[in-house]
Design a protein around this motif. Structure first.
Motif, PDB file in Angstrom:
ATOM      1  N   PRO A 351       0.813  -1.215   0.000  1.00  0.00           N
ATOM      2  CA  PRO A 351       0.000   0.000   0.000  1.00  0.00           C
ATOM      3  C   PRO A 351       0.850   1.270   0.000  1.00  0.00           C
ATOM      4  O   PRO A 351       1.915   1.331   0.621  1.00  0.00           O
ATOM      5  N   VAL A 353      -0.027   5.567   0.399  1.00  0.00           N
ATOM      6  CA  VAL A 353      -1.064   6.573   0.640  1.00  0.00           C
ATOM      7  C   VAL A 353      -0.497   7.958   0.363  1.00  0.00           C
ATOM      8  O   VAL A 353       0.597   8.302   0.833  1.00  0.00           O
ATOM      9  N   THR A 354      -1.218   8.741  -0.409  1.00  0.00           N
ATOM     10  CA  THR A 354      -0.858  10.140  -0.648  1.00  0.00           C
ATOM     11  C   THR A 354      -2.027  11.012  -0.242  1.00  0.00           C
ATOM     12  O   THR A 354      -3.195  10.638  -0.437  1.00  0.00           O
ATOM     13  N   ALA A 355      -1.711  12.183   0.328  1.00  0.00           N
ATOM     14  CA  ALA A 355      -2.752  13.104   0.803  1.00  0.00           C
ATOM     15  C   ALA A 355      -2.641  14.424   0.065  1.00  0.00           C
ATOM     16  O   ALA A 355      -1.551  14.845  -0.332  1.00  0.00           O
ATOM     17  N   LEU A 376      -7.384  11.720   0.214  1.00  0.00           N
ATOM     18  CA  LEU A 376      -6.298  10.764   0.343  1.00  0.00           C
ATOM     19  C   LEU A 376      -6.507   9.678  -0.700  1.00  0.00           C
ATOM     20  O   LEU A 376      -7.645   9.317  -1.014  1.00  0.00           O
ATOM     21  N   THR A 377      -5.429   9.218  -1.255  1.00  0.00           N
ATOM     22  CA  THR A 377      -5.470   8.161  -2.271  1.00  0.00           C
ATOM     23  C   THR A 377      -4.705   6.955  -1.746  1.00  0.00           C
ATOM     24  O   THR A 377      -3.545   7.073  -1.357  1.00  0.00           O
ATOM     25  N   VAL A 378      -5.391   5.818  -1.730  1.00  0.00           N
ATOM     26  CA  VAL A 378      -4.769   4.561  -1.327  1.00  0.00           C
ATOM     27  C   VAL A 378      -4.467   3.780  -2.605  1.00  0.00           C
ATOM     28  O   VAL A 378      -5.376   3.514  -3.401  1.00  0.00           O
ATOM     29  N   TYR A 388      -8.451  -2.168   2.365  1.00  0.00           N
ATOM     30  CA  TYR A 388      -8.131  -0.965   3.135  1.00  0.00           C
ATOM     31  C   TYR A 388      -9.386  -0.502   3.870  1.00  0.00           C
ATOM     32  O   TYR A 388     -10.521  -0.828   3.482  1.00  0.00           O
ATOM     33  N   VAL A 390     -10.610   3.231   5.930  1.00  0.00           N
ATOM     34  CA  VAL A 390     -10.340   4.596   6.399  1.00  0.00           C
ATOM     35  C   VAL A 390     -11.303   4.893   7.548  1.00  0.00           C
ATOM     36  O   VAL A 390     -12.525   4.797   7.385  1.00  0.00           O
ATOM     37  N   SER A 416      -6.008   1.873  -7.453  1.00  0.00           N
ATOM     38  CA  SER A 416      -5.995   2.907  -6.420  1.00  0.00           C
ATOM     39  C   SER A 416      -7.406   3.425  -6.199  1.00  0.00           C
ATOM     40  O   SER A 416      -8.291   3.248  -7.048  1.00  0.00           O
ATOM     41  N   THR A 418      -9.408   6.991  -4.456  1.00  0.00           N
ATOM     42  CA  THR A 418      -9.337   8.300  -3.813  1.00  0.00           C
ATOM     43  C   THR A 418     -10.574   8.515  -2.951  1.00  0.00           C
ATOM     44  O   THR A 418     -11.708   8.274  -3.406  1.00  0.00           O
ATOM     45  N   VAL A 439      -5.662   5.067   8.210  1.00  0.00           N
ATOM     46  CA  VAL A 439      -5.778   4.102   7.115  1.00  0.00           C
ATOM     47  C   VAL A 439      -5.176   2.781   7.577  1.00  0.00           C
ATOM     48  O   VAL A 439      -3.992   2.729   7.938  1.00  0.00           O
TER      49      VAL A 439
END
Length: 472
Positions: A351, A353-355, A376-378, A388, A390, A416, A418, A439
């Motif tokens: 995994p 994760v970007t925010a 956030l993108t997983v 996942y 959240v 992915s 979002t 997450v």
């Protein structure tokens, strides 16, 4: 081959069952780049990946990238015009080539018109089609794997037709047809040789061309899984030993009586198949044994596609359609194939994760209240699926709400998702206020659960410093 290649052996996450390969036996593959595939009716990629398989064979071009390798079978009949086929293949490669890893040109082309292929089989005519398709595919995508049509085992046919050995005017001995293919130049127009080494009544390890005295050991005429070894022997004798064989179909048909449908044995689609019937458990043992045998003994095998994953669950097939009884979904074979060790270069779920958006802010009381949108993108940059979830700390000062995107779900390899959230500052007094979004993933990964803080600092005054502007 564009399927993911890494240097790890993947072993199924589930315990080996007593019916599958005993855990005490060592697994010693000589082929660490074997493709594990299924012929599929419905494209249940989640199930394919959950079983640890990394290829599917389809009959229509995908319109997007799938997280498994894709083998597309292209119709190439004996009566198909070469120019027409080239046009079809060119269009496929240009419009969908980014989503296709391999092409199988035709199907069981050593059979006759009664199977729908048109006219009596002639190897030279098929090679014209194969070479035309090969040229079009390679012009667009040189990395794609071109596989010749999976030949149907028909046994040693006596006599000849129009000077063709092992031909009765309707179908041709697959070995003789293959030799004629190679004589006509097929070796220059393929990356791999396709073959359909069904098991029939024989166990997966039955020795080819030998009658061992029982249905489980009878491989007369090469009617067994290891019958493909004879095809590879021909390749070696003709200087093609460096190329791969792809088993594009194989399997065992189960007793419909075990499925509560004994009447199906009288269905027309079962004609000539009753001698091949095995039990559900025997199907499971043979399928798992076959993949393991290939990994441990055949470095020249490229990929193996079981027939089939889920024709038995596809609602559009009649109850007694024989193809349903080769299926493994929901049967002991599914568990056995999920549990067996696998030898291919494949990467575990991973995994990332970007925010984005305003997760922290300093503000004056006069500037509040405000509403911010964050996201956030997983992503799963591995090959196997992960789940996942959240979650939001509902007891914190700042409690965002999800406004779009599922807060939990499953991500296949390369996929992915979002999730967009909204949070309000309110109108608090001077101080620091926080919130938290978490997450979590399964299977567990380093750094997870991952906490993403929300931060609001309210101050009476914000000091701003400006750097001087220098001119030269």
């Amino acid at each position: 081959m564009r399927a993911a290649r890494f240097i790890l052996f993947f072993f199924a996450l589930f315990a080996l069952s007593a019916e599958a390969r005993p855990a005490a036996q060592p697994f010693n593959p000589v082929n660490t780049d074997l493709g594990y595939g299924f012929n599929v009716a419905e494209w249940n990629v989640n199930l394919v990946q959950a079983m640890g398989f990394n290829w599917i064979k389809v009959f229509n071009a995908p319109g997007s990238r799938l997280p498994v390798g894709v083998l597309l079978r292209i119709e190439a009949r004996h009566d198909t015009g070469v120019s027409a086929l080239r046009g079809t293949v060119r269009s496929l490669a240009q419009n969908n080539g980014a989503f296709i890893d391999a092409y199988e040109i035709g199907n069981e082309v050593n059979l006759d018109a009664s199977y729908g292929w048109g006219n009596s089989p002639e190897a030279e005519r098929y090679v014209e089609l194969l070479c035309g398709a090969y040229a079009e595919i390679k012009a667009v995508d040189p990395t794609a794997v071109v596989v010749s049509a999976g030949l149907a085992p028909v046994g040693r046919v006596t006599g000849s037709w129009n000077g063709r050995a092992g031909h009765n005017g309707l179908y041709q001995d697959e070995r003789e047809f293959f030799k004629e293919m190679l004589d006509a130049g097929a070796g220059n127009c393929l990356d791999a040789v396709g073959y359909h080494n069904y098991g029939y009544s024989a166990d997966y390890d039955a020795v080819p061309d030998i009658n061992g005295g029982s249905p489980a050991t009878n491989c007369t005429n090469g009617f067994c899984f290891r019958g493909v070894e004879k095809i590879y022997e021909i390749m070696q004798s003709r200087g093609l030993g460096q190329k791969k064989v792809w088993t594009t179909e194989f399997g065992w048909i189960i007793d419909p009586g075990e499925e509560g449908a004994p009447q199906c044995k009288g269905d027309p689609s079962w004609q000539g198949r009753l001698w091949q019937i095995v039990s559900r458990q025997k199907q499971a043992d043979n399928l798992a044994g076959a993949y393991t045998y290939a990994a441990e003994n055949w470095p020249w095998m490229g990929a193996i596609f079981a027939f089939n994953l889920n024709f038995n669950t596809a609602g559009y097939y009649p109850l007694c359609e024989q193809m349903r009884f080769y299926g493994v979904a929901g049967r002991p074979a599914e568990s056995a194939l999920r549990a067996m060790p696998k030898a291919y270069n494949y990467k575990q779920p991973q995994p990332v994760v970007t925010a984005a958006g305003i997760w922290g802010q300093m503000a004056l009381p006069a500037d509040l209240p405000r509403t911010h949108t964050v996201s956030l993108t997983v992503a799963n940059v591995g090959d196997l699926p992960l789940t996942y979830a959240v979650t939001i700390d509902g007891t914190a000062d700042l409690v965002p709400v999800v406004i779009s995107g599922p807060a939990s779900g499953q991500l296949n390899g390369g996929a992915s998702q979002t999730i967009n959230l909204s949070w309000e500052t309110g109108s608090p007094g001077k101080g620091r206020y926080g919130g938290q979004v978490t997450v979590a993933v399964d299977p567990p990964a380093a750094g997870f659960p991952l906490s993403l803080p929300l931060d609001l600092i309210v101050v009476d005054q914000i000091q701003r410093d400006f750097l001087p502007v220098l001119f030269r």
